[in-house]
Each structure stands twice: as C-alpha cells, then as structure tokens.
Motif scaffolding. Structure first.
Motif, PDB file in Angstrom:
ATOM      1  N   LEU A  50      44.716  27.179  36.497  1.00  0.00           N
ATOM      2  CA  LEU A  50      45.884  26.306  36.686  1.00  0.00           C
ATOM      3  C   LEU A  50      46.794  26.267  35.473  1.00  0.00           C
ATOM      4  N   ASP A  51      46.520  27.113  34.492  1.00  0.00           N
ATOM      5  CA  ASP A  51      47.317  27.140  33.261  1.00  0.00           C
ATOM      6  C   ASP A  51      48.723  27.662  33.565  1.00  0.00           C
ATOM      7  N   THR A  52      49.719  26.800  33.411  1.00  0.00           N
ATOM      8  CA  THR A  52      51.098  27.182  33.742  1.00  0.00           C
ATOM      9  C   THR A  52      51.748  28.066  32.683  1.00  0.00           C
ATOM     10  N   SER A  53      51.111  28.196  31.521  1.00  0.00           N
ATOM     11  CA  SER A  53      51.668  29.081  30.497  1.00  0.00           C
ATOM     12  C   SER A  53      51.452  30.549  30.827  1.00  0.00           C
ATOM     13  N   ILE A  54      50.601  30.804  31.814  1.00  0.00           N
ATOM     14  CA  ILE A  54      50.327  32.173  32.261  1.00  0.00           C
ATOM     15  C   ILE A  54      51.061  32.412  33.579  1.00  0.00           C
ATOM     16  N   ASP A  55      51.719  33.535  33.681  1.00  0.00           N
ATOM     17  CA  ASP A  55      52.469  33.867  34.894  1.00  0.00           C
ATOM     18  C   ASP A  55      51.506  34.365  35.978  1.00  0.00           C
ATOM     19  N   TRP A  56      50.704  33.422  36.479  1.00  0.00           N
ATOM     20  CA  TRP A  56      49.700  33.821  37.460  1.00  0.00           C
ATOM     21  C   TRP A  56      50.330  34.419  38.711  1.00  0.00           C
ATOM     22  N   TRP A  57      51.414  33.818  39.191  1.00  0.00           N
ATOM     23  CA  TRP A  57      52.017  34.324  40.426  1.00  0.00           C
ATOM     24  C   TRP A  57      52.534  35.744  40.243  1.00  0.00           C
ATOM     25  N   GLY A  58      53.088  36.046  39.075  1.00  0.00           N
ATOM     26  CA  GLY A  58      53.550  37.410  38.814  1.00  0.00           C
ATOM     27  C   GLY A  58      52.400  38.391  38.791  1.00  0.00           C
ATOM     28  N   HIS A  59      51.294  38.014  38.142  1.00  0.00           N
ATOM     29  CA  HIS A  59      50.129  38.888  38.088  1.00  0.00           C
ATOM     30  C   HIS A  59      49.486  39.046  39.465  1.00  0.00           C
ATOM     31  N   ILE A  60      49.392  37.941  40.204  1.00  0.00           N
ATOM     32  CA  ILE A  60      48.805  38.006  41.550  1.00  0.00           C
ATOM     33  C   ILE A  60      49.650  38.879  42.468  1.00  0.00           C
ATOM     34  N   TRP A  61      50.968  38.731  42.362  1.00  0.00           N
ATOM     35  CA  TRP A  61      51.862  39.541  43.186  1.00  0.00           C
ATOM     36  C   TRP A  61      51.702  41.027  42.875  1.00  0.00           C
ATOM     37  N   ALA A  62      51.666  41.388  41.592  1.00  0.00           N
ATOM     38  CA  ALA A  62      51.540  42.793  41.197  1.00  0.00           C
ATOM     39  C   ALA A  62      50.220  43.383  41.686  1.00  0.00           C
ATOM     40  N   THR A  63      49.125  42.648  41.485  1.00  0.00           N
ATOM     41  CA  THR A  63      47.821  43.150  41.917  1.00  0.00           C
ATOM     42  C   THR A  63      47.710  43.166  43.440  1.00  0.00           C
ATOM     43  N   GLY A  64      48.192  42.109  44.084  1.00  0.00           N
ATOM     44  CA  GLY A  64      48.145  42.065  45.541  1.00  0.00           C
ATOM     45  C   GLY A  64      48.930  43.198  46.173  1.00  0.00           C
ATOM     46  N   LEU A  65      50.095  43.499  45.612  1.00  0.00           N
ATOM     47  CA  LEU A  65      50.907  44.598  46.130  1.00  0.00           C
ATOM     48  C   LEU A  65      50.187  45.925  45.968  1.00  0.00           C
ATOM     49  N   ALA A  66      49.540  46.118  44.808  1.00  0.00           N
ATOM     50  CA  ALA A  66      48.801  47.359  44.574  1.00  0.00           C
ATOM     51  C   ALA A  66      47.623  47.490  45.530  1.00  0.00           C
ATOM     52  N   ILE A  67      46.917  46.383  45.763  1.00  0.00           N
ATOM     53  CA  ILE A  67      45.746  46.421  46.649  1.00  0.00           C
ATOM     54  C   ILE A  67      46.161  46.692  48.093  1.00  0.00           C
ATOM     55  N   VAL A  68      47.167  45.977  48.574  1.00  0.00           N
ATOM     56  CA  VAL A  68      47.620  46.184  49.953  1.00  0.00           C
ATOM     57  C   VAL A  68      48.188  47.589  50.130  1.00  0.00           C
ATOM     58  N   THR A 188      37.523  46.396  50.387  1.00  0.00           N
ATOM     59  CA  THR A 188      36.912  46.090  49.092  1.00  0.00           C
ATOM     60  C   THR A 188      37.108  47.239  48.105  1.00  0.00           C
ATOM     61  N   SER A 189      37.064  48.473  48.596  1.00  0.00           N
ATOM     62  CA  SER A 189      37.245  49.627  47.705  1.00  0.00           C
ATOM     63  C   SER A 189      38.653  49.667  47.126  1.00  0.00           C
ATOM     64  N   ALA A 190      39.635  49.266  47.914  1.00  0.00           N
ATOM     65  CA  ALA A 190      41.020  49.241  47.433  1.00  0.00           C
ATOM     66  C   ALA A 190      41.182  48.262  46.286  1.00  0.00           C
ATOM     67  N   VAL A 191      40.457  47.154  46.351  1.00  0.00           N
ATOM     68  CA  VAL A 191      40.499  46.171  45.258  1.00  0.00           C
ATOM     69  C   VAL A 191      39.966  46.797  43.976  1.00  0.00           C
ATOM     70  N   VAL A 192      38.822  47.464  44.088  1.00  0.00           N
ATOM     71  CA  VAL A 192      38.208  48.104  42.915  1.00  0.00           C
ATOM     72  C   VAL A 192      39.146  49.147  42.322  1.00  0.00           C
ATOM     73  N   GLY A 193      39.711  49.998  43.183  1.00  0.00           N
ATOM     74  CA  GLY A 193      40.583  51.060  42.697  1.00  0.00           C
ATOM     75  C   GLY A 193      41.833  50.540  42.017  1.00  0.00           C
ATOM     76  N   ALA A 194      42.452  49.528  42.608  1.00  0.00           N
ATOM     77  CA  ALA A 194      43.678  48.981  42.023  1.00  0.00           C
ATOM     78  C   ALA A 194      43.404  48.348  40.662  1.00  0.00           C
ATOM     79  N   ILE A 195      42.279  47.661  40.540  1.00  0.00           N
ATOM     80  CA  ILE A 195      41.940  47.028  39.262  1.00  0.00           C
ATOM     81  C   ILE A 195      41.605  48.084  38.214  1.00  0.00           C
ATOM     82  N   VAL A 196      40.920  49.144  38.614  1.00  0.00           N
ATOM     83  CA  VAL A 196      40.639  50.245  37.680  1.00  0.00           C
ATOM     84  C   VAL A 196      41.943  50.834  37.165  1.00  0.00           C
TER      85      VAL A 196
END
Length: 256
Positions: A50-68, A188-196
């Motif tokens: 919940l730390d607002t100093s971190i752009d969580w939504w930006g990071h979630i969007w970037a990772t979510g887009l890569a995974i999808v 699940t494999s797409a999640v692993v690959g995108a994070i790698v």
C-alpha cells in the motif's frame, strides 16, 4: 443463490488454510526473532503493498501487459503449430524435432539474445513468456485433434464431408478440453517467462521491483511484488477456467 452458496462453501478450506499460514507466519516473525530482511512480517508486506511512494499501478500494468501478451502469443502460436502437426504427417515430421529442440533450450540463456534482437522494452518480456508457455499448447492441440473416435470420422466420410469440414466440425470441438487444459499451464508459464524477462533487463514492472529491492535488502517490498505477480497469474488462470466452462462445459463437469 444455492449455487453461489455452494461456491462460497468450496472456498472455505482455502480461506482457512490461508489464515492459518498468515497466523503462523506472523507468530514466527514476532516470537522467533527473525530478522526483517530474512522474513518480513505480513503487516510489513501489506504496508509495502500500500506504499504510495511506489508506482505500483505502473509496475502492475507493465507486468500484466507482458503476461497477457505472452499468454496470447503462446496460445495463438501453439494452436496454429499444433493444428499444422495434426493436419499433415509431413509437417509433423518436419516441425516436431525443431519444436522439441527449441523447448530443451535454457530459456534464461535466450533472454539476452532477445534484447539484442528486439531491444529493450516490453516485447522481449512477451517473447520470453511465450517461448516458455507455447510448447504444452502445441502438444495438447495436436493430441486433441488426433485422438478422436474413428466412428465420428467415418460418419463424416459417409456424408462426404471434406477434410476441412471434418476438422472444423469434429476434430476442433474434440480438442477443446485438451487445448484449454494446456492453456491453464500456459497461464502460469507466461507469468514465469515475463518475470524472467524483467529480471534480465527492464526499467519497470514487478520483476524490476524485485531486482531493485535486493540492493536495499527490502525483503518486504520483494514479497509485495511477488503477491501482486501471483494475483495477476490467478486472474489469468481464472479467466481460462471461465473460458473452459463456456467452450467445453462437458469437460468441466458443469451445465452448458
């Protein structure tokens, strides 16, 4: 209402297990004198999430887009290649050795090559996720299209149905459960690959957050990023499950 109540009751064991794990975790940190950089408390992880100093939504969007993106690319390419293998024995003999060779390559070692070929950004993360996730779709698609009741094929021949029509009306519906089962693995494999891919080189995304948290020994931040990654993976897996209920309800044990 009865179905909703039944579904909620099915979640009770998982909820109880989750709460028990959280309680044990909190007790271990509080009474076991474990250093926060080794194992942060659930409360500190929640604070990091919940730390607002971190752009969580930006990071979630970037990772979510890569995974999808990785999932969709793996699904499309896997179904296409699997269909080609099932359609023609010649294509099967030509493609299978190459696909097996590609699947045996160490994926982490390929990630730097993607950076050389396509540059930095989200595309190499998508390619990495797709590379890890497409092989089960290829195999299950080919198996689903090939393992079919011969009586159904004979029925199509009796009505003089062309090969493409037998494929579209008989083989493809028969392959739905196989394909959808593989897509759950690919989710699940797409999640692993995108994070790698984000680990290797990225300026944004949840994988990038985990890498940067190592330098400051901020383990709570790394745990928070892992939880967000898991949520994205669970949502994608649930989406495939809903698609399974719609396309192949007989395989899911549900009513159409």
């Amino acid at each position: 209402m009865a179905k909703l109540r039944e579904k909620l009751l099915e979640l009770v064991p998982a909820i109880v297990l989750f709460l028990a794990i959280m309680a044990i975790w909190q007790a271990a940190v509080s009474w076991g004198e474990i250093k926060p950089y080794l194992l942060p408390s659930p409360r500190s992880v929640l604070d990091a999430m919940l730390d607002t100093s971190i752009d969580w939504w930006g990071h979630i969007w970037a990772t979510g887009l890569a995974i999808v993106g990785a999932f969709l690319l793996a699904a499309a390419s896997g179904v296409l290649l699997g269909t080609m293998i099932a359609w023609s024995p010649v294509l099967s003999r030509a493609l299978m050795p190459f696909l097996v060779f590609l699947n045996t390559l160490p994926k982490v070692a390929i990630a730097p090559l993607f950076l050389i070929w396509v540059g930095y950004g989200i595309l190499p993360n998508i390619l990495m996720g797709a590379l890890i996730g497409f092989f089960p779709v290829v195999i299950n698609t080919a198996v689903g299209l090939s393992q079919i009741d011969h009586d159904m094929i004979d029925l199509g021949r009796v009505f003089s149905a062309p090969k493409w029509k037998v494929f579209a009306k008989i083989r493809i519906p028969n392959a739905y459960p196989y394909i959808l089962s593989a897509l759950k693995v690919t989710a699940t494999s797409a999640v692993v690959g995108a994070i790698v891919g984000e680990f290797v080189a990225s300026q944004t995304g949840l994988g990038y957050v985990i890498v940067t948290s190592q330098s400051s020994m901020n383990t709570a931040l790394a745990f928070a990023a892992l939880i967000y990654i898991s949520i994205i993976g669970l949502l994608l897996f649930a989406a495939v499950g809903l698609m399974s209920r719609y396309l192949a309800p007989w395989a899911e044990g549900t009513d159409a």
